[in-house]
Structures are given as C-alpha cells and as structure tokens.
Design an enzyme around this catalytic site. Structure first.
Site, PDB file in Angstrom:
ATOM      1  CD  GLN A   1     -25.321   6.217 -37.258  1.00 17.46           C
ATOM      2  OE1 GLN A   1     -24.129   5.947 -37.324  1.00 17.46           O
ATOM      3  NE2 GLN A   1     -25.887   7.118 -38.043  1.00 17.46           N
TER       4      GLN A   1
ATOM      5  CG  ASP B   1     -20.060  11.300 -35.202  1.00 15.31           C
ATOM      6  OD1 ASP B   1     -19.671  11.193 -36.386  1.00 15.31           O
ATOM      7  OD2 ASP B   1     -20.931  10.563 -34.696  1.00 15.31           O
TER       8      ASP B   1
ATOM      9  CE  LYS C   1     -21.181   6.469 -39.753  1.00 14.42           C
ATOM     10  NZ  LYS C   1     -22.086   7.156 -38.842  1.00 14.42           N
TER      11      LYS C   1
END
Ligand code: NAD
Length: 290
Positions: free
Chosen positions: A96, A119, A52
């Site tokens: 994460q 997200d 990422k």
C-alpha cells in the site's frame, strides 16, 4: 445524464470472479490469494487495505494482511517481499502506497516479482502496457476501463483529456485511452501542473479524466456539453458536521458538471470501487498466469 455507478459496475465484475472461484472450489483447487503489506497506520491507507481484504473475501479469494511499523527498516520490507515472491500460495503482492519517507518507493516496487505485481507498477509491466502487451494494468486506470466497458461508453475517435500525470493514475490512463483497444482509440491530451490554458483544453474534450487531487477543480465552465466526466480524486476535506470529521471530495464540482455532462462518476461511489474491481481481476490473472 447517466450516473456511472461504481457499485453496479464493480458488482458485475465481482459476480463473474465469484463464479470463477466457485468453479475452482468445486474442482478442489486452491483459491487465488492476495498478500497486502501495510506500513504504518495512515488513516486512508488503513481504509483502502481493509476494503481490499473485505472484497477478496466477498469474491472467494484468500488474502493475508502484513502490518509493519512506520519506522520499519527498508530491508525488512524488502525481505518480506522476497519471502512472498517465493511463496507458491501467494499470487498477488500489494504494497500500500504511500510509504514512509525513509523507504524508497521505486526500490520496493522493483522488488516485487513482475508476475505477482497486481498493482501493475513494476517497470516491466509498465513497459508491457506501453507496448500493448498482456500485462497487469494499474488498478485505477483498469477500473476506469472496466467502468467505460460496463456502461458501453464509446471512446473510439474521441478527444480525451487526462488531468494528472502520476505513474499510478494519469500516465497509464493516457496510454490506455490512446491504445488500440475496445475502450481506447482516443486522441489523448495529458495535462499537468505546468499546462497552460487548461480550461480551453478541457473544453475540447469529449472525455475528461480528472486525477489531480484538488477538490472541485473541474468546474462546469470547463466542460463541453455532452462530455463524459471521470472523477478519480479522493481528498479528505475537514467537515465538523460529518461523523468522522471529514468528507471525501472528488476533483470535479459534481453539481456544476451534472448540468453539462452526458455521463459522470460520483465521488464516493465511482472510480474508487472500480479500482478494487481492477485489483481483483489482476489477482485472478496472476493466479491463472499472465
Ligand atoms: P499525484 O499527486 O501523484 O499526481 C497529481 C498530478 O496532478 C500531478 O501529475 C500534477 O502535475 C497534476 N496536477 C496537480 N495540480 C494540478 C493543476 N492545478 N492543474 C493540472 N494538473 C495538476 O496524485 P495521484 O496519486 O495521481 O492521485 C490523484 C488523485 O486521485 C488524488 O486525489 C488521489 O487520492 C486520487 N486517487 C484515487 C484513486 C481511486 O481509486 N479513486 C486511486 C488513486 C488515486
């Protein structure tokens, strides 16, 4: 049969984003910035976060990676999120997942400012998704929509089956495919571990999204000729002949599926790359304002 190549489709998304950041740079503006928080040192999570960050660099975005020890107190993680929520130079925040067991995932997700929730896991953004409002679409389902768009896959009026009902993939995917959007308007069946006659359900599908995390689960005899197959699964399967000691396997038996499908995503090289494209688009959206 068409291979839905994540490398090609993601490159197209990234090229557009790079153009946008170059225009911003030429105008002397601040770049979009993604902050990633990694708790512990889970091998797969390390790989995802590194990828990422690398993709941010390639598209001209700024990024920061904050590493916290696996035994960090939940309050320390929440304090970091609170600090990033207030930081005007940080547009998107990503924690994460999965998190260590002693940290409550839902509490962490809800601590993120919904306007920085790239997200798309915050209940406010999930609610907006369900209602068809402008929102951050969770990166993996968003990436799949971008993939369908790139390859002009017709979805309107089709029967779609989504296998898996997680908050990060299956459920938002089923909502998107049933929504009144260009890559939606399907009649959707969502399957899970209690679904009966899964094979028969799958045989009625024009589009199957396999997101359950069981390698090679979807076999050729479960696929209607001409169906479009989207393989979300990523499982590390031990393989002593591989350099790293494991291979990545999808949820679809690729060889068998190729004999039936009209289009299919490979693993690796399919949905995984599109997930990052979705995340980057969300970060640009957070920069521009929802
Ligand atoms: P999860 O474990 O949270 O959910 C799995 C779902 O599959 C559950 O809803 C469960 O009911 C269902 N399921 C399990 N066994 C089943 C069975 N035998 N029949 C029918 N349904 C069954 O998983 P997740 O987080 O949604 O991830 C699914 C897979 O996708 C994993 O392999 C994960 O690594 C992968 N993944 C890939 C990406 C990507 O970018 N490509 C992103 C996220 C997750």
């Amino acid at each position: 049969m068409l291979v839905l190549d994540g490398k090609i489709a993601a490159a197209a998304v990234k090229a557009t984003l790079l153009e946008q950041t170059q225009t911003l740079k030429a105008a002397g503006k601040r770049m979009p910035h993604l902050a990633a928080i990694l708790v512990g040192n889970n091998g797969a999570s390390e790989t995802y976060v590194a990828s990422k960050v690398k993709n941010c660099e390639e598209t001209g975005f700024g990024s920061s990676l904050y590493r916290l020890e696996a035994d960090v107190e939940e309050s320390v993680l929440l304090a970091k999120i609170a600090e990033l929520n207030k930081d005007p130079n940080c547009d998107g925040i990503l924690v994460q997942l999965p998190l260590p067991k002693h940290i409550k995932e839902s509490k962490v997700i809800e601590a993120i400012d919904p306007t920085k929730d790239v997200d798309g896991f915050h209940p406010v953004n999930v609610g907006r998704l369900v209602q068809g409002l402008n929102t951050f679409i969770p990166a993996t389902p968003y990436g799949i929509i971008l993939m369908l768009e790139h390859y002009n896959i017709e979805t309107k009026g089709k029967n779609a089956v989504v296998i898996g009902r997680s908050n990060i993939v299956g459920r938002p995917m089923s909502i998107l495919l049933s929504s009144n959007i260009a890559q939606g308007n399907c009649t959707v069946t969502i399957c899970h571990s209690h679904t009966k006659n899964l094979k028969e359900v799958c045989l009625g599908a024009d589009i199957i999204v396999a997101a359950l995390g069981v390698p090679n689960f979807l076999t050729g005899d479960m696929i209607k000729p001409g169906a479009v197959i989207i393989d979300v699964g990523i499982t590390r399967v031990e393989d002593t002949t591989a350099k790293k000691g494991f291979r990545i396997k999808g949820d679809v038996n690729y060889e068998e599926a190729c004999t039936k499908a009209s289009a299919i995503t490979p693993v690796p090289g399919g949905v995984g790359l599109m997930t990052i494209a979705g995340l980057l688009k969300n970060t640009m959206k957070a920069y521009q304002g929802l």
